[in-house]
Scaffold this active site. Structure first.
Site: not given
Length: 214
Positions: A133, A191, A201
């Protein structure tokens, strides 16, 4: 490797521009810190690290509840624990890398989706991938349906997209993971690529200089 070569090409330009003084030493030597609340306990992959074949890139922030202060790492940990999702790594706006889940364990980051026409990966990418992330926010259009118009209108322009420090740290982390688990460049995906009907994203503002699509 490709990404190490990329870093060797952009490093002199950053040095000449005086950027590295602000970005920190961890950009030339990989530094991974433990998550603020410690590692999240997750089950081992069925074959442990031997299952790791892919890397999936994501974006995360706290902009839905805190649009004017969306990047506090403690809040990211809260989001993970509250919603029972997590990634193996999170890269903050300054490029610091935090580990939330051990590589050999399954993190709940991919959800439902499919990739490369492989039925083994359909809705099962968590088993085979490491999730990364980046703290970042998409365009106003991308975020409208995700967080609603009120929160979206409060986001500062400088909080959208990603920082150069994040891109440099991402390259270092990928270099490390690709070498360690023999992951080829074509097995790095976003993703959105895995779940295009559900996820945006890391989005249109993700300007990482590689050939992978958003």
């Amino acid at each position: 490797m490709k990404r190490l070569l990329l870093f060797s090409l952009i490093f002199p330009a950053l040095l000449a521009a005086g950027c590295l003084a602000e970005m920190g030493a961890h950009l030339v030597e990989l530094e991974i810190k433990p998550a603020p609340g410690g590692l999240i306990n997750r089950p081992l992959r069925p074959q442990g690290a031997n299952d790791i074949r892919y890397i999936m890139l994501h974006a995360i922030s706290d902009c839905a509840e805190n649009p004017t202060d969306p990047f506090q790492m403690e809040r990211i940990e809260y989001i993970f624990r509250t919603y029972q999702v997590e990634a193996h790594y999170v890269i903050d706006r300054e490029g610091q890398i935090y580990q939330f889940v051990q590589d050999a364990c399954e993190a709940r980051h991919a959800g439902s989706g499919t990739w490369a026409g492989d039925p083994k990966l359909t809705n099962k990418m968590n088993r085979y991938s490491i999730g990364i992330e980046l703290l970042g926010i998409g365009t106003a259009a991308e975020m409208e349906s995700v967080i609603g118009p009120e929160a979206n209108a409060l986001i500062r322009i400088e909080d959208r997209g990603y920082t150069q420090a994040q891109y440099l740290s991402l390259d270092l982390l990928l270099e490390h993971l690709m070498d360690r688990y023999a992951i080829p460049p074509e097995n790095i995906l976003t993703h959105r690529q895995y779940a295009p009907d559900r996820k945006w994203d890391p989005g249109e503002l993700f300007a990482w200089p590689t050939s992978i699509s958003q």
